[in-house]
Design an enzyme around this catalytic site. Structure first.
Site, mmCIF file in Angstrom:
data_model
loop_
_atom_site.group_PDB
_atom_site.id
_atom_site.type_symbol
_atom_site.label_atom_id
_atom_site.label_comp_id
_atom_site.label_asym_id
_atom_site.label_seq_id
_atom_site.Cartn_x
_atom_site.Cartn_y
_atom_site.Cartn_z
ATOM 1 N N THR A 372 0.888 -1.155 0.000
ATOM 2 C CA THR A 372 0.000 0.000 0.000
ATOM 3 C C THR A 372 0.924 1.203 0.000
ATOM 4 O O THR A 372 2.120 1.050 0.190
ATOM 5 C CB THR A 372 -0.904 -0.049 1.269
ATOM 6 O OG1 THR A 372 -1.897 -1.045 1.070
ATOM 7 C CG2 THR A 372 -1.592 1.239 1.595
ATOM 8 N N SER A 443 -11.969 -0.411 5.713
ATOM 9 C CA SER A 443 -10.510 -0.360 5.591
ATOM 10 C C SER A 443 -9.849 -0.351 6.959
ATOM 11 O O SER A 443 -10.488 -0.040 7.971
ATOM 12 C CB SER A 443 -10.128 0.917 4.842
ATOM 13 O OG SER A 443 -8.727 1.077 4.813
#
Ligand code: DON
Length: 562
Positions: A372, A443
């Protein structure tokens, strides 16, 4: 053969003997004026050039996010989504949610077979795994509201990298090789299809350059309508994906108030739902606050117990209550209520391990390398930006938009495909995070800004799936409670508990000096992992200078500034 190689080089990878851009990553440094920490040296450098030209932290973040979409393809993206937490120099704060959404044709049981079991791989690989991307709309929204330099100017460095080529980092080459077979499964060709990519390889991404030029010319419409939208929809139709032109046109980022939590003179500002990051971070901070962690010592038995038990309880609540607040009545206020959180730790005892059987939500496995992006920026005026964005897995769904040149996310896996069945991070969820058309999947990304006595103190965040929230907490505590300098706090080994499975993950060097044995005797179970989340942070030192620290866990992590 040589001719064929030369032709391939021309088409796919630049073969100049002199690399166009060379770089070395640096993990920490202190700057007087402005600082950037991020996952790739070419991206951090791009941001600093914008800052030097007089751009603010948002301008730098805009240029950096687009640059990462080119030079850091395993996670940098325009086909994913993310979150911004922002603190202006005058103390005003904002957050922007540009998380992906489920397409209109998505449905609660879309990943279940006829027997009602989750079909392995359907939410993680290929076209059906893709959520409607939010990144470009998010970047355009933050620029429109807070940026100062012209949009077109901020896109140009990324376009140059894509069109003219850049040298791949060793770690990217390594990762590209690992996923080579996946690329072939879902794509006829990609700029990375050459499995012989070796040290010093340069890559050009002409399709991506053309997409970025359309965004440069038309802003968000250059992605969500017109040719780029047509290419995305054609890609979806070719592989059984669900995203339509209407889904793309309807995508909207959302401005929100950050979650805030006071902790012993500090204030944590972090991301509200659709991320669980801010709520869980705030819950854990409140639960550990009464304990004298500094006196207990870094990763002493008592410190680890208190922190791990707070993690267990926060992740139990996450599984029950957290999801997209537009679709589910997430009880944020109750979850952050001080009395509730003190009560949560009432059954904690130092003489034995808790269990996730008796710890359920309160009354109100790692399968691949993950990646990420996180960027932490402080500009010369003191504006601070904390942004985490993702494709979810490395190269997301592994589907590259044919003709568009960018990977699409596999974020649909962050939904709960079936109550109690873990996703690829081992996280479980229920109704709050069930799939619904237009809904954002929950998330763990935790872009965070910390104030101390009302002043900017730290900008922090990380990639790392479910381990992001606990890594941000531990890095903050390493500074606030254990008196570490920022680089030491970032590098220090970490541990992680997420309620289920009922075990503490720990990095190889963590829990040293007999602590692991003592905790095992108390009943805790453990699993050793190579590494977890990868922090990038900037801290304001007492003299006003900016100490930036990236993470030795990622070779490409880098800090830059001036
Ligand atoms: O939003 C989330 O929580 C995940 N999709 C983040 C993925 C991630 O951090 C991958 N790894 N480093």
């Amino acid at each position: 053969m040589k001719q064929l190689y030369f032709l391939l080089c021309l088409l796919l990878v630049g073969c100049r003997s002199e690399p166009k851009v060379d770089y070395e990553a640096q993990k920490s440094a202190t700057f007087t004026t402005a600082a950037v920490a991020g996952p790739h040296p070419l991206a951090t450098r791009t941001a600093v050039e914008v800052l030097r030209r007089g751009g603010n932290a948002i301008d730098a973040a805009v240029a950096m996010q687009f640059a990462m979409a080119v030079v850091f393809p395993r996670a940098g993206n325009i086909g994913g989504g993310g979150f911004l937490v922002y603190r202006a120099a005058d103390g005003a704060t904002l957050s922007l949610d540009y998380r992906e959404t489920a397409p209109a044709a998505a449905s609660r049981d879309m990943y279940l077979d006829t027997a009602g079991n989750v079909t392995e791989g359907l939410s993680t690989r290929g076209h059906l795994a893709v959520g409607v991307p939010g990144t470009v709309a998010g970047i355009a929204a933050m620029h429109e509201r807070l940026g100062t330099l012209p949009w077109a100017e901020l896109l140009q460095p990324a376009i140059d990298f894509a069109r003219d080529g850049y040298r791949l980092s060793e770690s990217e080459i390594d990762r590209l090789k690992r996923y080579h077979a996946d690329f072939n499964e879902f794509n006829e060709t990609t700029p990375f299809s050459d499995s012989t990519l070796g040290a010093g390889a340069q890559v050009k991404q002409p399709d991506l350059a053309a997409t970025l030029i359309r965004i440069q010319e038309a802003g968000r419409d250059g992605f969500y309508t017109g040719e780029t939208a047509d290419l995305i929809v054609a890609e979806m139709e070719s592989g059984g994906g669900l995203i339509t032109r209407d889904d793309l046109a309807a995508y909207a980022p959302a401005w929100k108030e950050p979650i805030t939590k006071d902790y012993k003179g500090y204030r944590l500002l972090s991301m509200p739902p659709s991320s669980s990051g801010g709520v869980a971070l705030a819950q854990m901070a409140e639960m550990v606050e009464p304990y004298p962690l500094g006196d207990y010592g870094f990763q002493s038995v008592r410190s680890v117990q208190v922190i791990a038990e707070a993690m267990r309880r926060a992740y139990a609540d996450r599984a029950e209550y957290l999801g997209d607040a537009k679709f589910y009545p997430v009880p944020v206020d109750s979850l952050l209520d001080d009395a509730y959180l003190r009560q949560r730790m009432a059954d904690f005892r130092f003489d034995t391990a808790g269990t996730s059987v008796t710890t359920v939500a309160g009354q109100v496995a790692m399968k691949e390398n993950f990646e990420t992006t996180h960027i932490s920026i402080v500009d010369s005026l003191g504006n601070a930006v904390s942004i985490t964005t993702t494709l979810n897995g490395n190269y997301g769904s592994k589907v590259m938009v044919d003709g568009g040149g960018f990977f699409l996310n596999n974020e649909m896996d962050d939904f709960s495909a079936k109550p109690g069945v873990p996703n690829m991070f081992g996280l479980v969820g229920k109704e709050a995070n069930a799939i619904e058309p237009g809904k954002r999947m929950l998330s763990s990304m935790t872009p965070t800004i910390v104030e101390k006595e009302g002043e900017l103190f730290m900008v922090i965040g990380a990639p790392g799936g479910s381990t992001i929230i606990t890594a941000v907490l531990q890095t903050f505590l390493n500074v606030a409670e254990y008196g570490m300098e920022l680089p030491e706090a970032v590098a220090a080994p970490r541990f992680h508990h997420q309620w289920l499975p009922d075990q503490i993950l720990y990095e190889t060097d963590a829990l040293a000096g007999g602590v692991l044995d003592s905790l095992t005797e108390l009943g805790y179970q453990f699993r050793e992992v190579n590494s977890m989340a990868v922090i990038k942070a900037v801290r304001v030192l007492p003299d006003g200078s900016l100490q930036a620290a990236a993470d030795p866990r990622n070779p490409d992590d880098d800090v830059e500034g001036y």
